[in-house]
Every structure is written in C-alpha cells, then in structure tokens.
Design a protein around this motif. Structure first.
Motif, PDB file in Angstrom:
ATOM      1  N   LYS A 107       0.848  -1.186   0.000  1.00  0.00           N
ATOM      2  CA  LYS A 107       0.000   0.000   0.000  1.00  0.00           C
ATOM      3  C   LYS A 107       0.885   1.237   0.000  1.00  0.00           C
ATOM      4  O   LYS A 107       2.034   1.176   0.422  1.00  0.00           O
ATOM      5  N   MET A 108       0.320   2.349  -0.452  1.00  0.00           N
ATOM      6  CA  MET A 108       1.131   3.577  -0.496  1.00  0.00           C
ATOM      7  C   MET A 108       0.256   4.811  -0.258  1.00  0.00           C
ATOM      8  O   MET A 108      -0.949   4.805  -0.566  1.00  0.00           O
ATOM      9  N   PRO A 109       0.864   5.888   0.258  1.00  0.00           N
ATOM     10  CA  PRO A 109       0.121   7.116   0.561  1.00  0.00           C
ATOM     11  C   PRO A 109       0.036   8.074  -0.626  1.00  0.00           C
ATOM     12  O   PRO A 109       0.076   9.296  -0.441  1.00  0.00           O
ATOM     13  N   PHE A 110      -0.068   7.522  -1.835  1.00  0.00           N
ATOM     14  CA  PHE A 110      -0.122   8.342  -3.041  1.00  0.00           C
ATOM     15  C   PHE A 110      -1.214   7.819  -3.970  1.00  0.00           C
ATOM     16  O   PHE A 110      -1.600   6.659  -3.893  1.00  0.00           O
ATOM     17  N   THR A 111      -1.671   8.679  -4.847  1.00  0.00           N
ATOM     18  CA  THR A 111      -2.629   8.253  -5.859  1.00  0.00           C
ATOM     19  C   THR A 111      -1.876   7.623  -7.032  1.00  0.00           C
ATOM     20  O   THR A 111      -0.655   7.780  -7.161  1.00  0.00           O
ATOM     21  N   ALA A 112      -2.616   6.946  -7.887  1.00  0.00           N
ATOM     22  CA  ALA A 112      -2.002   6.359  -9.082  1.00  0.00           C
ATOM     23  C   ALA A 112      -1.369   7.435  -9.943  1.00  0.00           C
ATOM     24  O   ALA A 112      -0.253   7.264 -10.456  1.00  0.00           O
ATOM     25  N   GLU A 113      -2.040   8.552 -10.097  1.00  0.00           N
ATOM     26  CA  GLU A 113      -1.526   9.629 -10.941  1.00  0.00           C
ATOM     27  C   GLU A 113      -0.212  10.165 -10.399  1.00  0.00           C
ATOM     28  O   GLU A 113       0.750  10.376 -11.150  1.00  0.00           O
ATOM     29  N   ASP A 212      -6.272   4.763   5.160  1.00  0.00           N
ATOM     30  CA  ASP A 212      -6.156   4.105   6.453  1.00  0.00           C
ATOM     31  C   ASP A 212      -5.423   4.990   7.455  1.00  0.00           C
ATOM     32  O   ASP A 212      -5.053   6.137   7.148  1.00  0.00           O
ATOM     33  N   GLU A 213      -5.184   4.458   8.655  1.00  0.00           N
ATOM     34  CA  GLU A 213      -4.584   5.250   9.732  1.00  0.00           C
ATOM     35  C   GLU A 213      -3.140   5.632   9.431  1.00  0.00           C
ATOM     36  O   GLU A 213      -2.597   6.559  10.045  1.00  0.00           O
ATOM     37  N   GLU A 214      -2.515   4.928   8.472  1.00  0.00           N
ATOM     38  CA  GLU A 214      -1.154   5.257   8.080  1.00  0.00           C
ATOM     39  C   GLU A 214      -1.109   6.203   6.885  1.00  0.00           C
ATOM     40  O   GLU A 214      -0.031   6.544   6.396  1.00  0.00           O
ATOM     41  N   GLY A 215      -2.278   6.626   6.418  1.00  0.00           N
ATOM     42  CA  GLY A 215      -2.341   7.577   5.317  1.00  0.00           C
ATOM     43  C   GLY A 215      -2.267   6.955   3.936  1.00  0.00           C
ATOM     44  O   GLY A 215      -2.148   7.668   2.931  1.00  0.00           O
ATOM     45  N   ASN A 216      -2.349   5.626   3.862  1.00  0.00           N
ATOM     46  CA  ASN A 216      -2.301   4.960   2.562  1.00  0.00           C
ATOM     47  C   ASN A 216      -3.573   5.210   1.772  1.00  0.00           C
ATOM     48  O   ASN A 216      -4.676   5.113   2.308  1.00  0.00           O
ATOM     49  N   LYS A 217      -3.403   5.527   0.489  1.00  0.00           N
ATOM     50  CA  LYS A 217      -4.523   5.857  -0.383  1.00  0.00           C
ATOM     51  C   LYS A 217      -4.730   4.838  -1.507  1.00  0.00           C
ATOM     52  O   LYS A 217      -5.779   4.841  -2.161  1.00  0.00           O
ATOM     53  N   SER A 218      -3.715   4.008  -1.749  1.00  0.00           N
ATOM     54  CA  SER A 218      -3.777   3.095  -2.889  1.00  0.00           C
ATOM     55  C   SER A 218      -3.156   1.746  -2.534  1.00  0.00           C
ATOM     56  O   SER A 218      -2.270   1.657  -1.683  1.00  0.00           O
ATOM     57  N   LYS A 219      -3.629   0.708  -3.226  1.00  0.00           N
ATOM     58  CA  LYS A 219      -3.017  -0.610  -3.148  1.00  0.00           C
ATOM     59  C   LYS A 219      -2.344  -0.891  -4.492  1.00  0.00           C
ATOM     60  O   LYS A 219      -2.917  -0.621  -5.547  1.00  0.00           O
ATOM     61  N   VAL A 220      -1.135  -1.432  -4.449  1.00  0.00           N
ATOM     62  CA  VAL A 220      -0.354  -1.672  -5.664  1.00  0.00           C
ATOM     63  C   VAL A 220      -0.086  -3.165  -5.841  1.00  0.00           C
ATOM     64  O   VAL A 220       0.238  -3.858  -4.872  1.00  0.00           O
ATOM     65  N   VAL A 221      -0.239  -3.634  -7.053  1.00  0.00           N
ATOM     66  CA  VAL A 221       0.226  -4.969  -7.428  1.00  0.00           C
ATOM     67  C   VAL A 221       1.256  -4.786  -8.538  1.00  0.00           C
ATOM     68  O   VAL A 221       0.981  -4.158  -9.558  1.00  0.00           O
ATOM     69  N   ASN A 222       2.447  -5.311  -8.296  1.00  0.00           N
ATOM     70  CA  ASN A 222       3.563  -5.200  -9.239  1.00  0.00           C
ATOM     71  C   ASN A 222       3.893  -6.585  -9.789  1.00  0.00           C
ATOM     72  O   ASN A 222       4.037  -7.539  -9.028  1.00  0.00           O
ATOM     73  N   ILE A 223       3.974  -6.701 -11.096  1.00  0.00           N
ATOM     74  CA  ILE A 223       4.278  -7.980 -11.734  1.00  0.00           C
ATOM     75  C   ILE A 223       5.469  -7.810 -12.665  1.00  0.00           C
ATOM     76  O   ILE A 223       5.552  -6.830 -13.410  1.00  0.00           O
ATOM     77  N   THR A 224       6.391  -8.763 -12.600  1.00  0.00           N
ATOM     78  CA  THR A 224       7.517  -8.802 -13.525  1.00  0.00           C
ATOM     79  C   THR A 224       7.700 -10.228 -14.024  1.00  0.00           C
ATOM     80  O   THR A 224       7.866 -11.154 -13.224  1.00  0.00           O
ATOM     81  N   ILE A 225       7.636 -10.391 -15.324  1.00  0.00           N
ATOM     82  CA  ILE A 225       7.925 -11.675 -15.963  1.00  0.00           C
ATOM     83  C   ILE A 225       9.019 -11.393 -16.972  1.00  0.00           C
ATOM     84  O   ILE A 225       8.799 -10.668 -17.950  1.00  0.00           O
ATOM     85  N   GLY A 226      10.229 -11.900 -16.713  1.00  0.00           N
ATOM     86  CA  GLY A 226      11.317 -11.540 -17.606  1.00  0.00           C
ATOM     87  C   GLY A 226      12.558 -12.367 -17.411  1.00  0.00           C
ATOM     88  O   GLY A 226      12.584 -13.352 -16.663  1.00  0.00           O
ATOM     89  N   ASN A 227      13.609 -11.936 -18.085  1.00  0.00           N
ATOM     90  CA  ASN A 227      14.881 -12.642 -18.070  1.00  0.00           C
ATOM     91  C   ASN A 227      15.998 -11.602 -18.207  1.00  0.00           C
ATOM     92  O   ASN A 227      16.021 -10.850 -19.179  1.00  0.00           O
ATOM     93  N   PHE A 228      16.900 -11.558 -17.229  1.00  0.00           N
ATOM     94  CA  PHE A 228      17.987 -10.594 -17.270  1.00  0.00           C
ATOM     95  C   PHE A 228      19.090 -10.995 -18.235  1.00  0.00           C
ATOM     96  O   PHE A 228      19.967 -10.206 -18.540  1.00  0.00           O
TER      97      PHE A 228
END
Length: 262
Positions: A107-113, A212-228
């Motif tokens: 979660k994070m205290p920022f909007t998507a924008e 929430d009480e911690e000031g979070n405004k957004s939930k984030v899901v991060n996905i990476t499918i790759g090969n270095f």
C-alpha cells in the motif's frame, strides 16, 4: 530525447464512472484509433508505419492481457515461493523455463496519478534509481504509448544490462494499469555488451482504497515476468530482485514525497 518527460493518459485518471470488469480487455487494442503523434514523428521514424504501429499494439495487448489474467489470480499463485513478508510488502516468485516471475503487493500514501507521473519522469529517475546509467524516451508513436531505452550499471555480480520497452497506461476494473513489455528498435539493436534484458510483462496495477490510519490511499500490485540474460543463475537473480523491491519502493516513496512538497 534523454530528458523528455512522459505524458500520462489523462482519461485514465479523470474518469469517475466505474468501468465494467475487464471491459478494457474484452476488445483488441488494435481497435484503438491510431492517431499520429507529432512528437513521435520528430523523435524517430519508428512507429510511423502501419506495420510498426500494429507491432507495438500487439505487444502491448499481449502484455496487458497476461498482466490482467495474473491480477485475477491469488497474490500467491500455484508454484510461487514466498520471498518477502514484512513492513507491508508481500512478494512471491517462481522460476520459468526462461527467466522468472515475481508478484508483489503493498500500500502507499499516493494516488495512481502521483506515483506513475513521478516514476515516468526521466528527469527525476536518478533521484530514486542509482543503477541507471542512461535513459531516454525514443518515441511516442501513439497517444499514451511510449517507447524508451534504459541502460543499467553493473549491479553486484551482474554486468551492465539494457532494455527497450514499450509502455502504456490504461484503466481496467477499478484502477489504473501501467504495463511495460520489451520491443525491438532498429536504432537500439541488441549487442553483446551490454547484455539485453527481456521483460515479457512488467508494470503496476494501482487501485484506490479508503485512506487508512497510516495515510495509505492506494493498493499496488507489481508484476515482472522476464529474463535478465547472461550467465548468472536465474535463482540468484530472482532472489536478489525480489528482496530489493521493498528498499527500492521505499526510496521512490521518499523522493516522491519530497517532490510533492517542493
């Protein structure tokens, strides 16, 4: 080109009407009206032909559908190992025949924008990513589609890497998705040094939540499918990558907070 600031899709953030689930995914992105971008024409010939446009749209469409299909699954999908569960971060990973699959949430205290505008600003990238040696926007061949080149410094046991990515921001379900996928570009051919990293699917899905009480405004899901790429064992790359996410995201949050208060 190197200091260009990407423009974000204003419609992705301004719409107040809830989209029916998966509506954005039910129709081919090839049905989008391919309006020409004057910026793209001045920056590069790539994307100026119908063939180039369809190539990018098909890549973005495939990556978006793959991301969305994983988004609908539990955070810990079958066969995934828990890598991190602390300080609000949950991160899971699994090996693939070529590369790895990492799925993370926090979660994070920022909007998507706010978040996406900041991480796509090439002028500010080095404030939160010290591994970047070079980054530039190559072209914007279609509205809200950006093609960029990034070169990374040597990291631990890994020699320098680079990548060429096509990115798009779109609204799906109740949130906003920024999806990235590797593409080819004649002006940035793959070479032996640096090694070309391949990102089949990458990006962030950001959904607003009740603050929430911690000031979070957004939930984030991060996905990476790759090969270095290269000879470094993929198990090591997977572990290092997964465990670096919390520190990486905390740095972004700290710099974004400074940016918003200045």
């Amino acid at each position: 080109m190197g200091n260009k600031v990407n423009r974000l899709c204003s419609n992705c953030f301004s719409s107040t009407e809830e989209e029916p689930e998966s509506q954005e995914m039910q129709y081919s992105l090839l049905q989008d009206n391919p309006r020409e971008s004057s910026t793209a024409q001045s920056n590069s010939s790539f994307g100026s032909t119908t063939k180039d446009t369809e190539y990018l749209l098909r890549l973005i469409e495939s990556a978006s559908l793959t991301f969305y299909n994983h988004l609908k699954q539990p955070l810990q999908e079958e066969g995934m190992e828990e890598m991190v569960n602390k300080e609000g971060f949950r991160i899971f990973a699994s090996d693939l025949p070529e590369g790895y699959f990492i799925k993370a949430s926090w979660k994070m205290p920022f909007t998507a924008e706010e978040f996406l505008d900041f991480i796509q600003n090439t002028e500010l990238r080095r404030t939160w990513d010290k591994n970047i040696e070079r980054m530039e926007v190559i072209s914007e061949p279609l509205p809200e589609i950006v093609v960029s080149y990034t070169k990374f410094k040597k990291l631990l046991v890994m020699s320098p890497r680079d990548c060429v990515l096509a990115s798009k921001i779109l609204k799906i379900h109740n949130g906003v998705l920024m999806v990235n996928t590797s593409c080819e570009h004649s002006d940035y051919p793959e070479c032996k040094d640096p090694i070309r990293a391949k990102i089949d699917v990458g990006g962030y899905y950001i959904e607003p939540i009740e603050e929430d009480e911690e000031g979070n405004k957004s939930k984030v899901v991060n996905i990476t499918i790759g090969n270095f790429g290269g000879s470094v064992p993929k198990a090591m790359v997977k572990k290092v990558t997964a465990n670096s996410i919390p520190k990486h995201i905390k740095t972004i949050h700290a710099e974004l907070k400074k940016h918003l208060t200045n």
